[in-house]
Design an enzyme around this catalytic site. Structure first.
Site, mmCIF file in Angstrom:
data_model
loop_
_atom_site.group_PDB
_atom_site.id
_atom_site.type_symbol
_atom_site.label_atom_id
_atom_site.label_comp_id
_atom_site.label_asym_id
_atom_site.label_seq_id
_atom_site.Cartn_x
_atom_site.Cartn_y
_atom_site.Cartn_z
ATOM 1 N N GLU A 115 39.475 11.423 8.911
ATOM 2 C CA GLU A 115 38.280 10.790 8.338
ATOM 3 C C GLU A 115 37.258 11.857 7.909
ATOM 4 O O GLU A 115 36.087 11.863 8.297
ATOM 5 C CB GLU A 115 37.631 9.777 9.300
ATOM 6 C CG GLU A 115 36.727 8.782 8.601
ATOM 7 C CD GLU A 115 35.985 7.850 9.556
ATOM 8 O OE1 GLU A 115 34.975 8.265 10.151
ATOM 9 O OE2 GLU A 115 36.431 6.695 9.705
ATOM 10 N N ASP A 143 32.794 11.916 13.137
ATOM 11 C CA ASP A 143 31.480 12.562 13.018
ATOM 12 C C ASP A 143 30.650 12.541 14.287
ATOM 13 O O ASP A 143 29.435 12.694 14.257
ATOM 14 C CB ASP A 143 30.680 11.852 11.910
ATOM 15 C CG ASP A 143 30.426 10.389 12.219
ATOM 16 O OD1 ASP A 143 30.813 9.915 13.314
ATOM 17 O OD2 ASP A 143 29.840 9.703 11.375
ATOM 18 N N GLU A 178 25.202 12.511 12.814
ATOM 19 C CA GLU A 178 26.592 12.422 12.328
ATOM 20 C C GLU A 178 26.828 13.138 11.004
ATOM 21 O O GLU A 178 27.890 13.720 10.788
ATOM 22 C CB GLU A 178 27.008 10.953 12.213
ATOM 23 C CG GLU A 178 27.182 10.247 13.549
ATOM 24 C CD GLU A 178 25.881 9.732 14.156
ATOM 25 O OE1 GLU A 178 24.811 9.871 13.514
ATOM 26 O OE2 GLU A 178 25.933 9.199 15.272
HETATM 27 C C1 UD1 Z 1 27.958 7.617 19.718
HETATM 28 C C2 UD1 Z 1 28.029 8.597 18.548
HETATM 29 C C3 UD1 Z 1 27.903 7.843 17.237
HETATM 30 C C4 UD1 Z 1 28.902 6.707 17.152
HETATM 31 C C5 UD1 Z 1 28.802 5.835 18.387
HETATM 32 C C6 UD1 Z 1 29.913 4.825 18.361
HETATM 33 C C7 UD1 Z 1 27.061 10.855 18.780
HETATM 34 C C8 UD1 Z 1 25.841 11.660 18.822
HETATM 35 N N1 UD1 Z 1 26.903 9.526 18.637
HETATM 36 O O1 UD1 Z 1 26.675 7.021 19.672
HETATM 37 O O2 UD1 Z 1 28.154 8.744 16.183
HETATM 38 O O3 UD1 Z 1 28.610 5.936 16.024
HETATM 39 O O4 UD1 Z 1 28.953 6.642 19.565
HETATM 40 O O5 UD1 Z 1 29.681 3.774 19.232
HETATM 41 O O6 UD1 Z 1 28.143 11.373 18.883
HETATM 42 N N2 UD1 Z 1 26.705 4.108 27.101
HETATM 43 C C9 UD1 Z 1 27.260 3.550 28.238
HETATM 44 N N3 UD1 Z 1 28.599 3.258 28.245
HETATM 45 C C10 UD1 Z 1 29.402 3.485 27.179
HETATM 46 C C11 UD1 Z 1 28.824 4.051 26.019
HETATM 47 C C12 UD1 Z 1 27.488 4.365 26.000
HETATM 48 O O7 UD1 Z 1 26.583 3.324 29.231
HETATM 49 O O8 UD1 Z 1 30.608 3.193 27.247
HETATM 50 C C13 UD1 Z 1 25.253 4.402 27.088
HETATM 51 C C14 UD1 Z 1 24.884 5.624 27.938
HETATM 52 O O9 UD1 Z 1 23.621 5.410 28.512
HETATM 53 C C15 UD1 Z 1 24.794 6.732 26.894
HETATM 54 C C16 UD1 Z 1 24.200 5.960 25.722
HETATM 55 O O10 UD1 Z 1 24.846 4.702 25.750
HETATM 56 O O11 UD1 Z 1 24.018 7.826 27.312
HETATM 57 C C17 UD1 Z 1 24.375 6.601 24.369
HETATM 58 O O12 UD1 Z 1 25.721 7.005 24.151
HETATM 59 P P1 UD1 Z 1 26.000 8.180 23.077
HETATM 60 O O13 UD1 Z 1 27.476 8.436 22.999
HETATM 61 O O14 UD1 Z 1 25.127 9.337 23.351
HETATM 62 O O15 UD1 Z 1 25.481 7.543 21.729
HETATM 63 P P2 UD1 Z 1 25.984 6.298 20.899
HETATM 64 O O16 UD1 Z 1 24.806 5.644 20.309
HETATM 65 O O17 UD1 Z 1 26.941 5.495 21.669
#
Ligand code: UD1
Ligand code: UDP
Length: 372
Positions: A118, A96, A132
């Protein structure tokens, strides 16, 4: 040889697709191409390393504090190009996330069939989880094969008018990965973890990252954690903190000078699931953890008002406590101090699969492609 493309971008998608990739690789009956959007970077790379997955393409889109629009548009453009070059017979997506939706959308534009792993989880609340719930619904509209982890998920899809002949109840591949990884004799490499689990303290495992919880709701959650720690000297909170800067900044403000909380970097999957299997209780807003902890017999208090995973609630191992600090504190204290209530919740149950979901999905994909 038929070609399938497996696309994912975040930590949980990688964990849940890894067992499927393993089977495809072992059997070599179709050509597979692995594409990562790298919506996550470090958290994705941890999983790629653990499961020895080398992507054929890496879009490397992640930026600090990325917006939903940026994620979606970058992926749409990046995947279009790869689909044109590779021309797969089927694309497999998971779950999702914005990666899931954008990749399905890109495949649909080129009329490439899509298999959704899923599929069918629903809260029926447009904004929770956000985005999601809608990502998953939109992916269902675009998909040709729907791999539902449970019968409930299948019924949700049928209610939305998806042809039942294209829905298969397979179990969740999260359980395949978990069974391959949890080890009762596991020794942590990290001295802090060994020290914590050798102590007489009750360890609460905390994770939180949902977009709808960012800001005020997360502040409420953190304030509740403060209260729990101040009131219970024998409790420690282990918090592998998400890389999202909004979460890190808030945690820094609220937990500064608070004793009893251990804020650590996101754990590799192997130590993480072994932490889960040894801790006392889990407080989380994660989806995947709601599926894993029940299989390990760990009570979970879910820091959300809704869940798309009602099965473990029905089984009694998971409870929705929301984001109200009083309710989080009351429910946590209840489990900390009421042994009977704790034991009642700490039952190893597993509504999410038998560890063979990937094999079922693999067989169904081969059948769909007409491969013997
Ligand atoms: C994303 C998914 C969420 C999932 C989660 C799993 C979307 C909108 N959200 O959310 O559904 O539950 O992943 O963990 O698809 N960041 C890093 N390094 C990383 C990962 C994230 O620095 O390895 C930081 C970055 O600043 C990034 C922020 O986290 O911009 C948010 O990451 P993002 O993928 O947008 O959202 P999640 O909350 O991780
Ligand atoms: N996980 C991990 N290390 C951590 C926290 C979680 O490996 O520090 C794993 C966890 O076992 C589960 C998955 O990551 O399989 C859940 O990911 P997350 O909570 O980020 O996403 P969600 O499941 O909510 O989409």
């Amino acid at each position: 040889m038929k070609k399938i493309m497996i696309i994912f971008g975040t930590r949980p998608e990688a964990i849940k697709m890894a067992p499927l990739i393993k089977i495809f690789r072992k059997n070599k009956k179709v050509e597979i191409k692995i594409i990562v959007t790298a919506q996550h970077r470090e958290m994705l790379d941890q999983i790629l390393t653990l499961f020895k997955i080398q992507p054929d393409y890496d879009l490397d889109i992640m930026r600090s504090g990325q917006s939903l629009t940026t994620i979606t548009t970058k992926i749409l453009l990046g995947i279009e190009e790869i689909l044109r070059i590779e021309k797969p017979d089927l694309v497999l997506v998971h779950g999702d996330t914005s990666t899931t939706f954008a990749c399905s959308f890109a495949a649909f534009y080129q009329q490439i069939p899509i298999g959704h792993v899923e599929a069918g989880l629903r809260t029926f609340n447009k904004y929770s989880p956000f985005p999601e719930e809608i990502n998953r619904r939109l992916t269902a509209c675009l998909s040709d094969l729907h791999f539902a982890p449970t019968e409930t998920a299948k019924q949700n899809l049928i209610q939305e008018g998806i042809n039942p002949q294209n829905i298969y109840v397979t179990g969740n591949t999260v359980i395949d990965a978990l069974y391959d990884t949890v080890n009762n004799n596991y020794q942590f490499k990290d001295a802090l973890l060994n020290q914590l689990f050798d102590s007489q303290q009750k360890i609460i495992l905390l994770t939180t990252h949902r977009r709808e919880n960012l800001g005020k709701p997360m502040e409420s959650i953190f304030l509740a954690i403060r209260d729990i720690l101040i009131a219970n000297e024998d409790v420690r909170v282990l918090f592998p903190i998400h890389y999202n800067p909004l979460i890190r900044n808030l945690a820094k403000t609220i937990f500064e000078d608070l004793e009893g909380i251990y804020i650590i970097e996101p754990l590799d999957y192997e130590p993480f699931v072994n932490v889960m299997s040894k801790c006392f209780l889990v407080l989380t807003d994660s989806g995947g953890i709601q599926e894993e902890a029940p299989a390990l017999g760990k009570p979970v208090l879910v820091l959300r008002d809704t869940t798309e995973r009602p099965e473990a609630i029905q089984a009694g191992t998971v409870k929705l406590v929301g984001i109200n600090p009083d309710s989080i504190v009351t429910e946590t204290n209840y489990l900390l101090h009421n042994h009977r209530a704790y034991i009642k919740m700490a039952n190893a149950i597993n509504p999410y699969g038998d560890g063979k979901a990937s094999q079922r999905i693999y067989d169904l994909v081969l059948k769909y492609l007409g491969v013997q």
